[in-house]
Design an enzyme around this catalytic site. Structure first.
Site, PDB file in Angstrom:
ATOM      1  N   ASP A  20       0.859  -1.187   0.000  1.00  0.00           N
ATOM      2  CA  ASP A  20       0.000   0.000   0.000  1.00  0.00           C
ATOM      3  C   ASP A  20       0.895   1.237   0.000  1.00  0.00           C
ATOM      4  OD1 ASP A  20      -1.681   2.122   0.413  1.00  0.00           O
ATOM      5  OD2 ASP A  20      -2.718   1.267   2.155  1.00  0.00           O
ATOM      6  N   HIS A 135      -4.928  12.488  13.802  1.00  0.00           N
ATOM      7  CA  HIS A 135      -6.055  12.351  12.861  1.00  0.00           C
ATOM      8  C   HIS A 135      -7.172  11.464  13.419  1.00  0.00           C
ATOM      9  CE1 HIS A 135      -3.757  14.401   9.846  1.00  0.00           C
ATOM     10  NE2 HIS A 135      -2.817  13.473   9.808  1.00  0.00           N
ATOM     11  N   ASP A 172       2.783  19.335  13.136  1.00  0.00           N
ATOM     12  CA  ASP A 172       2.773  18.350  12.050  1.00  0.00           C
ATOM     13  C   ASP A 172       2.253  19.054  10.784  1.00  0.00           C
ATOM     14  OD1 ASP A 172       2.456  15.021  11.759  1.00  0.00           O
ATOM     15  OD2 ASP A 172       1.209  16.186  10.379  1.00  0.00           O
ATOM     16  N   HIS A 174       0.214  17.984   8.576  1.00  0.00           N
ATOM     17  CA  HIS A 174      -1.189  17.696   8.259  1.00  0.00           C
ATOM     18  C   HIS A 174      -2.090  18.325   9.323  1.00  0.00           C
ATOM     19  CE1 HIS A 174       1.123  14.316   6.460  1.00  0.00           C
ATOM     20  NE2 HIS A 174       0.293  14.525   5.432  1.00  0.00           N
ATOM     21  N   ASP A 265       6.924  15.946   9.632  1.00  0.00           N
ATOM     22  CA  ASP A 265       6.713  15.983   8.189  1.00  0.00           C
ATOM     23  C   ASP A 265       6.648  17.440   7.725  1.00  0.00           C
ATOM     24  OD1 ASP A 265       4.331  16.310   9.581  1.00  0.00           O
ATOM     25  OD2 ASP A 265       3.358  14.549   8.703  1.00  0.00           O
ATOM     26  N   TYR A 305       8.546  11.570   7.979  1.00  0.00           N
ATOM     27  CA  TYR A 305       8.802  10.379   7.158  1.00  0.00           C
ATOM     28  C   TYR A 305      10.131  10.388   6.437  1.00  0.00           C
ATOM     29  CZ  TYR A 305       4.001  10.322   8.512  1.00  0.00           C
ATOM     30  OH  TYR A 305       2.874  10.370   9.289  1.00  0.00           O
TER      31      TYR A 305
HETATM   32  C1  X5A Z   1       0.326  11.483  11.290  1.00  0.00           C
HETATM   33  C2  X5A Z   1       0.462  11.777   9.817  1.00  0.00           C
HETATM   34  C3  X5A Z   1      -0.368  11.474   7.597  1.00  0.00           C
HETATM   35  C4  X5A Z   1      -1.340  10.702   6.797  1.00  0.00           C
HETATM   36  C5  X5A Z   1      -1.146  10.987   5.320  1.00  0.00           C
HETATM   37  C6  X5A Z   1      -2.155  10.280   4.465  1.00  0.00           C
HETATM   38  N1  X5A Z   1      -0.447  11.232   9.013  1.00  0.00           N
HETATM   39  N2  X5A Z   1      -2.002  10.604   3.086  1.00  0.00           N
HETATM   40  O1  X5A Z   1       1.400  12.454   9.420  1.00  0.00           O
HETATM   41 ZN    ZN Z   2       1.526  14.485   9.336  1.00  0.00          ZN
END
Ligand code: X5A
Ligand code: ZN
Length: 675
Positions: A20, A135, A172, A174, A265, A305
């Site tokens: 995935d 999230h 973060d 996101h 990230d 990441y």
């Molecule tokens: C915790 C975090 C990112 C999810 C990305 C999905 N989640 N495309 O960085």
């Molecule tokens: Zn994130």
């Protein structure tokens, strides 16, 4: 009071069992490489190591529904096919037989950290966890997140420790929509998130990630979203977001605890964020947060990441938590136009809810984004040969940047004090150096000749110590220091200190003088020294490098002066050294002086020399020594609105200075941009 590092190896068991591409970046190496780097830099050893415990089901129930918790309990017994099937019910999630255990450890680690901080076992700390949490929602996993670690920790801090005001800072890249949903109607939790948004095109592509989502009902104004509409945001953009959005609100809110959804990230090299902030930036962000809540900062890992960038950034946060000075920020401190636009939009959207945003008139210059040209680099198509070449080049440049970061030494002595008889009474931490050394007699004499008052005994002795201390700082032996001199000699000692520094390796020097201290006219115009006088006689930019303003009357006025004027100028100037002088009859309260000194550690990589007059109180000298050493400044007391006169002075000065200092700039008129 130390720093906790909460971790458990079992959290590395969870991994993706099928193919995935969307989920493969969230792997166990994230934790192992961050931990390895912490060990390599000797940072792990300096922390109080705590083994993470599992959160109980009751604790998970603070945020999640019993059915959802039961569903997750059930995943432990599922086979790969069933796990894959269940994962498909959610957006960007995978389950593993170990997920339930890991996710309970992740939430438990956050709880343990909060308990350690709120019981006074440590001052602050970091929980290195996975799966991440921000999230995740009451009854849904989302974006690699299973249980909402930070939200659970916040509820726990409210219920078990009786806290009334908690700040959650989500850096973060996101949007932590899970946290937003959980607290959107709760005025006791202020949630701040910045996130890559690109006008709604970036995951999770939610309308409610924009600036106008401010919370619901009684919670209106306690959700603060700062969407980044372009990639490539860097150090200047992040620091500006803190100075112009987060910190004014945070001081007004006056949190008892700061929780950080610490995703990396948002750092350079990350494939998700595509931003440019370098790892040192996270030391600065951490340091900026440590002036809140008596320094009670609990950081909990979220995303991140790019393994090397993640690991270095984690090290930077831990260094800052331990009280080490933050390395200077690299690169030009220039904001992106689009960042400025986002900052002003969120300020405008929040202005009804926060008096500290109502006064500066910064929101009024906003122009619609569509009419403004944007400096956007066209993305190359992935896969093509040019893309591959550009990628290889960027990654080589990044590795070298990250590598250089490892080589920057921290001075062996963090703080040196030369306060004469006062030293003993201060009760300073044992690793503070009590400086006995002095500059060679002839050298001190040569410098003392510049000013009559320095020839006198006491002032002359003090000067010798100041020069010796400066030498230690400029040589990289000492990070920061504090010295005292007789009251009539403060201004002249400062004058010599400036000249001495400029003739000894300091390229640029920032001097912040509190009280009525005059500067020799010949120092003002060489562009290498910048002089900010707070509590001066007049409101004026006397020259491009000499700014004077009266002492603000209230805490609100003082904060605005620091956040909206002093720090933007200081971060733009990128000095090699900061001199802070507190003159006689300065009028500043000790906590204000402490806050000023604490925040001025940022712009020059921790190289700060504070100069006080010998008759100033032991408390002032003590608190200054403590903050220079990395302790949190005491609370300013209740927030009081800035007076109209103080705000007028500030707006006037900003107007005079903004063309010169990048980080003071507001949105320019479109016509200015074209010119
Ligand atoms: C915790 C975090 C990112 C999810 C990305 C999905 N989640 N495309 O960085
Ligand atoms: Zn994130």
């Amino acid at each position: 009071m130390g720093t906790a590092l909460v971790y458990h190896e079992d959290m590395t068991a969870t991994r993706l069992l099928w193919d995935d591409p969307a989920c493969e970046i969230e792997g166990p190496e994230r934790l192992t490489s961050a931990l390895e780097r912490l060990q390599q830099h000797g940072l792990e050893q300096r922390c109080l190591r705590l083994a993470a415990r599992e959160a109980s089901e009751a604790e998970l129930g603070l945020v999640h529904s019993p059915e959802y918790v039961a569903l997750l309990r059930g995943t432990q017994a599922l086979g790969t096919r069933e796990l894959q099937e269940l994962s498909r019910q959610y957006d960007a999630v995978y389950f593993h037989p170990s997920t339930f255990h890991s996710a309970r450890l992740a939430a438990g680690a956050a709880l343990q950290l909060v308990d350690a901080v709120l019981t006074g076992t440590v001052r602050n700390g970091l929980a290195l966890v996975r799966p991440p949490g921000h999230h995740s929602q009451r009854a849904a996993a989302n974006g690699f997140c299973v249980f909402n670690n930070v939200a659970i920790a916040a509820k726990h801090a409210q219920q078990k420790h009786g806290l009334h005001r908690i700040l959650i800072v989500d850096w973060d890249i996101h949007h932590g929509q899970g946290i937003q949903y959980i607290f959107e109607d709760d005025p006791s939790v202020l949630y701040f998130s910045w996130h890559r948004y690109e006008h709604g095109r970036f995951w999770p592509c939610l309308r409610e990630s924009d600036v106008d989502a401010v919370g619901q009902g009684r919670g209106r104004g306690f959700t603060v979203n700062l969407p980044w509409n372009q990639v490539g945001m860097g150090n200047a953009d992040y620091v500006a977001a803190f100075l112009h959005v987060l910190l004014p609100l945070a001081f007004e809110f006056d949190p008892e605890l700061v929780l950080v959804s610490a995703g990396f990230d948002s750092a350079i090299g990350d494939p998700e964020g595509q931003m440019q902030a370098t790892p040192e930036c996270f030391a600065h962000l951490t340091q900026l947060l440590q002036v809140l809540a008596g320094g009670r900062v609990c950081a909990v890992l979220e995303g991140g990441y790019h393994l090397e960038s993640l690991s270095q950034s984690v090290c930077m946060v831990v260094r800052a938590l331990l009280g080490d000075p933050a390395p200077p920020l690299s690169g030009p401190m220039v904001l992106h136009y689009s960042a400025l636009e986002s900052i002003q939009r969120v300020r405008a959207a929040q202005a009804h809810h926060w008096v500290s945003l109502q006064q500066q008139g910064l929101a009024s210059t906003l122009h619609p984004s569509t009419s403004c040209p944007e400096e956007r680099a066209l993305p190359l198509l992935p896969g093509g040969p040019e893309f591959k070449a550009a990628e290889a080049q960027a990654s080589a440049a990044l590795s070298s940047l990250l590598h250089q970061l490892c080589l920057q030494p921290t001075p062996p002595v963090r703080t040196a004090v030369a306060l004469n008889e006062m030293d003993a009474a201060l009760g300073l931490p044992p690793d503070v150096l009590h400086q006995v050394g002095s500059a060679p007699q002839e050298e001190a004499q040569a410098w003392a000749r510049l000013h009559d008052v320095l020839v006198q005994d006491e002032a002359f002795t003090a000067l010798g110590k100041v020069l010796y201390l400066l030498d230690g700082i400029l040589d990289g032996q000492v990070s920061s220091g504090i010295a005292a001199t007789p009251a009539p000699a403060v201004a002249t000692t400062l004058d010599v200190a400036i000249r001495y520094s400029l003739s000894h390796r300091a390229r640029r020097l920032l001097c912040v003088a509190v009280g009525q201290l005059d500067l020799s006219p010949d120092l003002a115009n060489d562009g290498r020294s910048l002089w900010l006088n707070i509590g001066g006689k007049e409101v004026a930019a006397l020259s491009t490098s000499h700014v004077s303003m009266p002492l603000p009357e209230t805490t609100g006025g003082f904060l605005s002066c620091i956040l909206a004027l002093v720090l933007p100028i200081a971060y733009s100037f990128q000095p090699d050294l900061v001199l802070v002088a507190v003159g006689p009859a300065h009028g500043l309260q000790d906590p204000q002086a402490a806050l000023l000194a604490a925040l001025l550690r940022g712009p020059a990589g921790g190289r700060v020399l504070a100069l006080v007059d010998q008759e100033s109180t032991t408390q002032l000298a003590g608190v200054l020594a403590q903050v220079l050493h990395g302790e949190a400044p005491p609370s300013l007391g209740p927030f009081s609105v800035a007076s109209p006169e103080d705000m007028q002075a500030l707006v006037r000065l900003r107007g005079q200075l903004e063309s010169q200092w990048q980080m003071l700039q507001r949105l320019l008129e479109c016509s200015d941009l074209a010119a």
